[in-house]
Design a protein around this motif. Structure first.
Motif, mmCIF file in Angstrom:
data_model
loop_
_atom_site.group_PDB
_atom_site.id
_atom_site.type_symbol
_atom_site.label_atom_id
_atom_site.label_comp_id
_atom_site.label_asym_id
_atom_site.label_seq_id
_atom_site.Cartn_x
_atom_site.Cartn_y
_atom_site.Cartn_z
ATOM 1 N N ASP A 84 -137.799 101.779 85.539
ATOM 2 C CA ASP A 84 -138.987 101.113 86.094
ATOM 3 C C ASP A 84 -138.615 99.762 86.700
ATOM 4 N N LEU A 85 -137.801 99.002 85.970
ATOM 5 C CA LEU A 85 -137.400 97.685 86.452
ATOM 6 C C LEU A 85 -136.551 97.791 87.712
ATOM 7 N N LYS A 86 -135.668 98.780 87.753
ATOM 8 C CA LYS A 86 -134.826 98.980 88.934
ATOM 9 C C LYS A 86 -135.675 99.357 90.145
ATOM 10 N N LYS A 87 -136.679 100.218 89.921
ATOM 11 C CA LYS A 87 -137.557 100.627 91.019
ATOM 12 C C LYS A 87 -138.377 99.443 91.535
ATOM 13 N N LEU A 88 -138.924 98.659 90.622
ATOM 14 C CA LEU A 88 -139.721 97.499 91.026
ATOM 15 C C LEU A 88 -138.874 96.472 91.767
ATOM 16 N N THR A 89 -137.674 96.222 91.245
ATOM 17 C CA THR A 89 -136.795 95.240 91.872
ATOM 18 C C THR A 89 -136.347 95.708 93.249
ATOM 19 N N GLY A 90 -135.925 96.968 93.348
ATOM 20 C CA GLY A 90 -135.477 97.514 94.630
ATOM 21 C C GLY A 90 -136.583 97.516 95.669
ATOM 22 N N ALA A 91 -137.778 97.932 95.261
ATOM 23 C CA ALA A 91 -138.911 97.974 96.185
ATOM 24 C C ALA A 91 -139.295 96.575 96.641
ATOM 25 N N THR A 92 -139.207 95.610 95.738
ATOM 26 C CA THR A 92 -139.551 94.221 96.088
ATOM 27 C C THR A 92 -138.564 93.649 97.099
ATOM 28 N N VAL A 93 -137.282 93.895 96.861
ATOM 29 C CA VAL A 93 -136.249 93.405 97.780
ATOM 30 C C VAL A 93 -136.420 94.041 99.154
ATOM 31 N N ARG A 94 -136.667 95.350 99.200
ATOM 32 C CA ARG A 94 -136.865 96.036 100.488
ATOM 33 C C ARG A 94 -138.111 95.538 101.195
ATOM 34 N N ALA A 95 -139.182 95.317 100.426
ATOM 35 C CA ALA A 95 -140.430 94.848 101.027
ATOM 36 C C ALA A 95 -140.252 93.474 101.659
ATOM 37 N N ILE A 96 -139.504 92.614 100.979
ATOM 38 C CA ILE A 96 -139.262 91.265 101.520
ATOM 39 C C ILE A 96 -138.386 91.342 102.771
ATOM 40 N N SER A 97 -137.329 92.158 102.717
ATOM 41 C CA SER A 97 -136.429 92.272 103.872
ATOM 42 C C SER A 97 -137.123 92.904 105.072
ATOM 43 N N GLU A 98 -138.046 93.829 104.805
ATOM 44 C CA GLU A 98 -138.780 94.496 105.886
ATOM 45 C C GLU A 98 -140.118 93.833 106.177
ATOM 46 N N GLN A 99 -140.426 92.773 105.421
ATOM 47 C CA GLN A 99 -141.697 92.053 105.557
ATOM 48 C C GLN A 99 -142.899 92.995 105.397
ATOM 49 N N ASP A 100 -142.718 93.955 104.503
ATOM 50 C CA ASP A 100 -143.789 94.918 104.208
ATOM 51 C C ASP A 100 -144.515 94.469 102.941
ATOM 52 N N TYR A 101 -145.342 93.455 103.084
ATOM 53 C CA TYR A 101 -145.983 92.856 101.916
ATOM 54 C C TYR A 101 -147.168 93.664 101.387
ATOM 55 N N SER A 102 -147.442 94.784 102.030
ATOM 56 C CA SER A 102 -148.499 95.663 101.527
ATOM 57 C C SER A 102 -147.928 96.736 100.610
ATOM 58 N N ASN A 103 -146.597 96.746 100.459
ATOM 59 C CA ASN A 103 -145.945 97.725 99.598
ATOM 60 C C ASN A 103 -146.503 97.630 98.182
ATOM 61 N N GLN A 104 -146.893 98.778 97.634
ATOM 62 C CA GLN A 104 -147.558 98.787 96.327
ATOM 63 C C GLN A 104 -146.692 98.205 95.219
ATOM 64 N N TYR A 105 -145.411 98.584 95.190
ATOM 65 C CA TYR A 105 -144.539 98.105 94.123
ATOM 66 C C TYR A 105 -144.233 96.619 94.273
ATOM 67 N N PHE A 106 -144.175 96.162 95.522
ATOM 68 C CA PHE A 106 -143.995 94.724 95.751
ATOM 69 C C PHE A 106 -145.188 93.950 95.209
ATOM 70 N N ARG A 107 -146.386 94.438 95.501
ATOM 71 C CA ARG A 107 -147.598 93.763 95.042
ATOM 72 C C ARG A 107 -147.706 93.818 93.521
ATOM 73 N N LEU A 108 -147.254 94.924 92.940
ATOM 74 C CA LEU A 108 -147.277 95.045 91.481
ATOM 75 C C LEU A 108 -146.298 94.061 90.853
ATOM 76 N N ALA A 109 -145.107 93.936 91.458
ATOM 77 C CA ALA A 109 -144.112 92.987 90.941
ATOM 78 C C ALA A 109 -144.636 91.560 91.021
ATOM 79 N N ILE A 110 -145.294 91.224 92.130
ATOM 80 C CA ILE A 110 -145.879 89.894 92.283
ATOM 81 C C ILE A 110 -146.976 89.692 91.241
ATOM 82 N N GLY A 111 -147.740 90.744 90.996
ATOM 83 C CA GLY A 111 -148.794 90.663 89.977
ATOM 84 C C GLY A 111 -148.232 90.395 88.601
ATOM 85 N N LEU A 112 -147.084 91.017 88.287
ATOM 86 C CA LEU A 112 -146.444 90.792 86.997
ATOM 87 C C LEU A 112 -145.986 89.340 86.860
#
Length: 298
Positions: A84-112
């Motif tokens: 779970d942590l690897k998925k959240l971290t990977g999705a967050t890094v990809r979302a930031i690099s792609e500037q896809d701030y609507s990504n669900q896992y990115f938003r969940l990580a920010i929420g955490l």
């Protein structure tokens, strides 16, 4: 009588309660097991580390010990939820690099992360009151009332929660709301796991999802609180024997914490939280009645 030792003066340094220094390593091992199990079950580890030494006639190990022992759950949570942590971290890094701030896992990580702010701020503001010798927050009547209130809230959440949301449906707002509830865990007897699990059920999460989310949300808070407590103990002049005592407690607590995660998640896949509701209610009533009747000193 053994209860006369319950609230006797503890070892203090710089207003930090170091009562655990007066306990033998065997007692620390026992309390480490208790800490590891109760930290991740919704029944309040702080309450049990306050109650059990009193019932056995031991010195209260103090809030500094309780806070530092929370670090034991980190290894267990990280190892158990590594995917779970690897998925959240990977999705967050990809979302930031792609500037896809609507990504669900990115938003969940920010929420955490945002969900950690309430308990971090409250913890800093209340640090002296929580960790000082003979802190009023650690009074048994406070622990008892907190346990009763949380048992009722968990019962309501269990009864009326929809339980139709799974992990991949969670969002930033879930992290914020559950994070706010986590701040209540600074009050002994509330339980970090209990308050966040209860909030998750109120938000419509499945039981197993609520527990899983609770563990992940607690990681930043536990790391911050534990690191701060270790720094406080260092400043208080803890000697080598004191650090060895802490390491012994942390080791045994880590092992039992892993067992607690496994047991709770598998339990909640099949059963409700009513066992915890009744346990907390019974514990709270016992403490309140014991203090009122003088069986236990407050």
């Amino acid at each position: 009588m053994m209860f006369s030792l319950f609230l006797s003066a503890t070892s203090c340094s710089s207003d930090v309660d170091l009562g655990f220094l007066e306990l033998s390593w065997l007692k620390i091992v026992f309390l480490g097991v208790v800490q590891g199990i109760t930290e991740l079950l919704p029944i309040s580890s702080t309450a049990h580390l306050r109650i059990i030494p009193g019932l056995l006639g031991w010195k209260d190990p103090g809030s500094a010990f309780s806070a530092a022992m929370q670090l034991a759950s980190i290894a267990a949570v990280i190892s158990y939820f590594w995917q779970d942590l690897k998925k959240l971290t990977g999705a967050t890094v990809r979302a930031i690099s792609e500037q896809d701030y609507s990504n669900q896992y990115f938003r969940l990580a920010i929420g955490l992360l945002i969900g950690t702010i309430p308990i971090a701020v409250a913890g800093l503001l209340l640090k002296k009151s929580l960790n000082g010798c003979n802190s009023p927050f650690r009074a048994l009547i406070v622990v008892g009332i907190s346990s009763i209130v949380m048992s009722l809230l968990l019962g309501i959440a269990e009864r009326f929660g929809k339980r139709d949301r799974v992990f991949n449906q969670l969002s930033l707002s879930d992290g914020i709301w559950v994070g706010i509830s986590q701040a209540l865990a600074l009050i002994p007897g509330v339980s970090r796991s209990g308050s966040t699990l209860t909030a998750g059920l109120f938000l419509g999460m499945e039981r197993e999802t609520a527990a899983r989310f609770s563990f992940l949300l607690g990681l930043p808070a536990v790391i911050l609180a534990g690191a701060l407590e270790l720094h406080t103990l260092f400043k208080a002049g803890l000697d080598v024997n004191g650090w060895i005592t802490l390491i012994i407690g942390l080791t045994t607590a880590s092992i039992s914490a892993f067992a607690a995660i496994y047991s709770l998640l598998h339990y909640l896949e099949k059963y409700s939280t009513w066992a915890f509701v009744w346990y907390r209610l019974a514990m709270g009533i016992f403490l309140v009645v014991s203090v009122v009747t003088g069986f236990l000193p407050n």
